[in-house]
Design a protein around this motif. Structure first.
Motif, PDB file in Angstrom:
ATOM      1  N   CYS B 206       0.831  -1.189   0.000  1.00 37.22           N
ATOM      2  CA  CYS B 206       0.000   0.000   0.000  1.00 37.22           C
ATOM      3  C   CYS B 206       0.870   1.245   0.000  1.00 37.22           C
ATOM      4  O   CYS B 206       2.036   1.193   0.390  1.00 37.22           O
ATOM      5  CB  CYS B 206      -0.917   0.021   1.228  1.00 37.22           C
ATOM      6  SG  CYS B 206      -2.133  -1.314   1.201  1.00 37.22           S
ATOM      7  N   GLY B 207       0.264   2.337  -0.415  1.00 37.95           N
ATOM      8  CA  GLY B 207       1.012   3.584  -0.488  1.00 37.95           C
ATOM      9  C   GLY B 207       1.630   3.773  -1.857  1.00 37.95           C
ATOM     10  O   GLY B 207       1.446   2.964  -2.767  1.00 37.95           O
ATOM     11  N   ALA B 208       2.325   4.869  -1.991  1.00 36.94           N
ATOM     12  CA  ALA B 208       2.873   5.230  -3.298  1.00 36.94           C
ATOM     13  C   ALA B 208       4.019   4.307  -3.693  1.00 36.94           C
ATOM     14  O   ALA B 208       4.730   3.778  -2.846  1.00 36.94           O
ATOM     15  CB  ALA B 208       3.368   6.664  -3.255  1.00 36.94           C
ATOM     16  N   VAL B 210       6.931   4.599  -4.502  1.00 36.61           N
ATOM     17  CA  VAL B 210       8.156   5.391  -4.416  1.00 36.61           C
ATOM     18  C   VAL B 210       8.881   4.937  -3.157  1.00 36.61           C
ATOM     19  O   VAL B 210       8.235   4.676  -2.138  1.00 36.61           O
ATOM     20  CB  VAL B 210       7.826   6.903  -4.301  1.00 36.61           C
ATOM     21  CG1 VAL B 210       9.108   7.727  -4.247  1.00 36.61           C
ATOM     22  CG2 VAL B 210       6.949   7.357  -5.457  1.00 36.61           C
ATOM     23  N   TYR B 213       7.833   5.534   0.614  1.00 35.94           N
ATOM     24  CA  TYR B 213       6.444   5.974   0.695  1.00 35.94           C
ATOM     25  C   TYR B 213       5.470   4.839   0.988  1.00 35.94           C
ATOM     26  O   TYR B 213       4.280   5.057   1.088  1.00 35.94           O
ATOM     27  CB  TYR B 213       6.022   6.674  -0.598  1.00 35.94           C
ATOM     28  CG  TYR B 213       6.479   8.105  -0.683  1.00 35.94           C
ATOM     29  CD1 TYR B 213       7.803   8.403  -0.979  1.00 35.94           C
ATOM     30  CD2 TYR B 213       5.603   9.156  -0.460  1.00 35.94           C
ATOM     31  CE1 TYR B 213       8.233   9.717  -1.057  1.00 35.94           C
ATOM     32  CE2 TYR B 213       6.024  10.476  -0.529  1.00 35.94           C
ATOM     33  CZ  TYR B 213       7.335  10.746  -0.837  1.00 35.94           C
ATOM     34  OH  TYR B 213       7.751  12.051  -0.900  1.00 35.94           O
ATOM     35  N   THR B 215       3.174   2.372   2.861  1.00 36.14           N
ATOM     36  CA  THR B 215       2.450   2.606   4.113  1.00 36.14           C
ATOM     37  C   THR B 215       1.840   1.301   4.622  1.00 36.14           C
ATOM     38  O   THR B 215       1.736   0.318   3.886  1.00 36.14           O
ATOM     39  CB  THR B 215       1.296   3.603   3.906  1.00 36.14           C
ATOM     40  OG1 THR B 215       0.390   3.052   2.952  1.00 36.14           O
ATOM     41  CG2 THR B 215       1.788   4.947   3.427  1.00 36.14           C
ATOM     42  N   TYR B 395       3.456  12.421   3.574  1.00 36.54           N
ATOM     43  CA  TYR B 395       2.149  12.563   2.941  1.00 36.54           C
ATOM     44  C   TYR B 395       1.430  13.850   3.330  1.00 36.54           C
ATOM     45  O   TYR B 395       0.784  14.464   2.504  1.00 36.54           O
ATOM     46  CB  TYR B 395       1.271  11.360   3.295  1.00 36.54           C
ATOM     47  CG  TYR B 395       1.631  10.123   2.517  1.00 36.54           C
ATOM     48  CD1 TYR B 395       1.131   9.926   1.248  1.00 36.54           C
ATOM     49  CD2 TYR B 395       2.480   9.175   3.048  1.00 36.54           C
ATOM     50  CE1 TYR B 395       1.455   8.799   0.518  1.00 36.54           C
ATOM     51  CE2 TYR B 395       2.813   8.035   2.327  1.00 36.54           C
ATOM     52  CZ  TYR B 395       2.300   7.858   1.059  1.00 36.54           C
ATOM     53  OH  TYR B 395       2.621   6.754   0.337  1.00 36.54           O
TER      54      TYR B 395
END
Lengths: 323, 462
Positions: B206-208, B210, B213, B215, B395
């Protein structure tokens, strides 16, 4: 690098609130945009159907406007304005994929259109892609540094994603650029409250409501936002007045009726709460939160059958959507 | 950060002077180092952001050696993805209270280092021998430690039949537990709160996309689980009565549990705080069965019909009307909900009416307690603070590390956030999780599982 997307836990301003508001907001905006004198099509635009399409939009006949615009861009595929207008109509009809495609085509032909970027950002936001929406809004702001709406849209985007500090910053920029922006003031009030700045919240709400009184087309949003704020501050009678006004101004609003029901229930006015919640369900029978609240009101009225029925409906509807 | 713990367990003293009816200023001082409490929670935070990482650090205060002083038990993590306490850094820890606010680590001697990735702990004398026992929950191991009464414990998990396993599924991720005599037969039964279906191998991304990033995922990404109720047979063993009592019929994502007789019928009821899922209120019918009444009681969701990320919970009477109320913590932008018991089987969401709504909106909360920190006769609220994500800054610009919160009960149905007045030590930010409350130095002052504490004894003018 634009801010990356991520799944957000339940936010103070959940996405369903945006959904609650979508149709009415967009319809009003589109009619305003297409109003005579409100940015006429360029004289040199090859697309002759544009003026006709705008008339159809004003008349509320979006399918006819769309057909006219499809003819326009079919015969004049280099008409940036034609693609832009087609994108707007698709968006108003909630056809998000063709809306994005038409807007991207328009920007391909003319990349210096802040209006098209703002609308593309709206489409991305509606498609739950805040990262792309942010990119589009930022580009709109870069092209038009004095454009308050681009700042406003960025503020709203950050707000809906729970990034309240950034939301406040952009909304403050928006009201600085356009002190008459009712919505920017209203949402700045909400964000300020969430950030704990009661003073700015109160000031912003009052400003929004005051501006709205003299607006040619009064907007439900400032009354809704202010009403929710008053409800949270336990100023329930005042909250009821604002929320009633919001419901009057936007007859389709489920949210205004839901929040009005909450305030009435907290005041112990259960019969009125029940009535207004039923009005909300007439507008959207799938609203789980409304069924839940009505179920609670029923229980408090001693009507167990009604309570069980609406609780069951609430859970059924909730099960159909992501929790 | 990775080598060290992402979470921190604390000991805090509420310094109120001697017990007195007048409200005293709440001062909280970190005395952990001075008291010899040097435990560091190790959650093995990874770039993969395994869902278990931010959930740990349960703590209990209990008198294990019956010397009249409260001792401390801390839960700890393990390696990831192995989920084993590969060395002593991952041990759970028992600190013996030597008196004078000095503690010594007796974990090895007592035999309570635990196993697997531990989460929470519940203390209670299940065998009625006068010595308090421990039940430790975890991701891959739940443990029942019987207190032998000689300073040592024995692991009786298997013989007692309380391993936290579900039929057809085996051991599942348990977060919390509580001892409750649900059948009023005089011995303690055990309720185990389970979170969700999870294993290291099935972790989601999950999350970006990158670096840095990534999560922790929203709980919606995981399937729910039922809780478990074990009935104590009074002879050292338990039987799983989840099915026949009705407890096991409800799937949720349990984080916190609290017990109280909310309907005054003489039978203890159960509240389970669920994460992004409706809360459960199990009404004890007194006939060996529970009825889940959260929806009817108006406590399943907050007032606007949405679930919150329920974390810690307490179930006590904050307004002095003799009826237990419910306070739970949740994450930033959700508020810490307070439900007032109306006395007719229903609760009223008083989050905003009590002024807690606006004051809690910005904070993330975990363990909590309704406890009279200023000895004025009204229960105040303590909340262990921190964001669920450890990279929140990337974020939102907001810090993942947050200070704890204290909301003072003003006695008129409202609360005031007095955290900033609680002293310099209390302003420390962190990824706080566990909390427990008790009088560690027997001076009538309350302490919590946080920073160790000493008292300044400052008081407001009467």
């Amino acid at each position: 690098m634009s801010r990356p997307e991520r799944p957000e836990r339940a936010a103070f301003w959940p996405r369903e609130r945006a959904a609650f508001r979508g149709a009415w907001t967009l319809g009003l905006w589109l009619v305003t945009w297409a109003a005579p004198g409100a940015g006429q099509p360029p004289e040199d635009d090859p697309c002759r159907e544009l003026r006709q399409a705008r008339s159809l939009i004003r008349a509320g006949d979006l399918p006819a406007a769309r057909r006219s615009l499809e003819t326009c861009v079919g015969t004049n595929p280099l008409s940036a304005e034609g693609w832009l207008t087609l994108g707007l109509v698709h968006f108003a009809e909630r056809h998000f994929d063709p809306a994005a495609a038409a807007l991207e085509k328009s920007l391909e032909l003319d990349p210096a259109q802040p209006q098209a970027f703002k609308m593309l950002g709206r489409v991305h936001a509606a498609r739950s892609n805040p990262a792309l929406a942010e990119r589009a809004f930022v580009e709109a702001g870069r092209l038009a540094p004095q454009d308050a709406e681009a700042r406003y849209l960025l503020g709203r985007l950050h707000q809906s994603e729970g990034r309240l500090v950034e939301a406040a910053r952009f909304l403050k920029e928006a009201v600085a650029l356009d002190p008459s922006s009712v919505r920017a003031h209203a949402f700045l009030g909400s964000v300020s409250y969430a950030l704990g700045d009661e003073s700015l919240a109160q000031e912003s709400f009052l400003r929004a409501v005051s501006l709205n009184r003299t607006a040619p087309t009064p907007d439900a949003i400032p009354h809704l936002e202010y009403g929710i704020y008053l409800q949270r501050a336990d100023r329930l009678e005042e909250s009821v007045a604002e929320l009633r006004r919001a419901a009057q101004l936007d007859d389709s609003s489920v949210e205004a009726r839901f929040e009005l029901g909450r305030s009435l229930r907290r005041l112990g006015r259960l019969k009125e709460a029940s009535e207004v919640l039923r009005e909300a369900l007439e507008r959207d029978g799938t609203a789980a939160r409304v069924h839940y609240l009505l179920g609670r009101v029923c229980y408090e009225q001693g009507d167990r059958v009604c309570g069980d029925e609406h609780m069951k409906l609430a859970e059924t509807q909730r099960g159909r959507t992501a929790r | 950060m990775r080598a060290r713990a992402a979470t921190k367990a604390l000991l805090v003293a509420a310094c109120t002077g001697l017990a007195a009816p007048a409200a005293a200023q709440i001062r909280l001082t970190d005395i952990a180092a001075r008291a010899g409490v040097d435990h560091v929670v190790r959650n093995s935070e990874t770039p993969e952001r395994y869902q278990i990482e931010p959930m740990i650090a349960g703590v209990a205060l209990f008198d294990y050696d019956n010397d009249g002083r409260l001792d401390i038990y801390f839960c700890n993590g393990a390696t990831i993805p192995g989920l084993e306490k590969s060395d002593a850094r991952f041990w759970n820890r028992l600190y013996r209270n030597k008196g004078g606010l000095e503690f010594e680590d007796v974990t090895g001697r007592a035999g309570v280092a635990g196993g697997g990735y531990s989460m929470g702990v519940a203390a209670g004398d299940y065998d009625r021998d006068g010595w308090t026992d421990l039940y430790v929950t975890g991701v891959n191991r739940n443990l029942l430690y019987r207190n032998r009464g000689d300073g040592t414990f024995e692991d009786v998990t298997l013989s007692a039949g309380v391993a936290g396993e579900l039929a057809g599924r085996g051991k599942v991720w348990s977060v919390g537990a509580g001892w409750i005599d649900y059948d009023n037969d005089g011995d303690l039964d055990l309720l185990v709160v389970n979170y969700c279906v999870w294993s290291p191998a099935m972790e989601k991304r999950c999350g970006a996309l990158v670096d840095g990033y990534r999560t922790y995922c929203h709980p919606d990404r995981y399937d729910p689980l039922p809780n478990i109720l074990y009935r104590n047979d009074g002879k050292g063993a338990f039987s799983d009565v989840s099915a026949e009592t009705g407890i096991g019929a409800h799937l949720g994502k349990g984080m916190g549990v609290a017990f109280a007789d909310y309907d005054s019928d003489g039978w203890p009821d159960v509240f389970v705080a669920n994460d992004a899922w409706r809360n459960f209120l199990f009404r004890n019918r007194g006939d060996g069965r529970f009825e889940e009444t959260g929806l009817q009681a108006g406590i399943a969701y907050i007032d606007d019909g949405r679930p919150v990320s329920g974390m810690g919970v307490d179930f006590q009477d904050y307004d002095g009307d003799g009826r237990p109320d419910v306070f739970l913590t949740a994450l930033s932008n959700e508020t810490f909900p307070l439900f007032r018991n109306e006395g007719n089987g229903m609760f009223r969401d008083e989050t905003f009416g009590s002024r807690l709504g606006g004051q809690s909106l910005a904070w993330g909360g975990w363990s909590t307690g309704m406890v009279d920190l200023d000895n004025d006769g009204h229960l105040d609220l303590f909340v262990a603070g921190g964001h669920v994500q450890t990279n929140e800054e990337l974020y939102t610009g907001r810090s993942s590390r947050q200070p704890n919160r204290v909301f003072r009960n003003l006695g008129d149905g409202t609360f005031q956030d007095v955290s900033r007045e609680c002293g310099q030590d209390f302003q420390q930010t962190g990824l706080h999780r566990g909390a427990a409350f008790g009088d560690l130095d027997a001076d009538a002052k309350v302490l919590d599982g946080g920073h160790a504490a000493s008292c300044s004894g400052k008081r407001r003018s009467p």
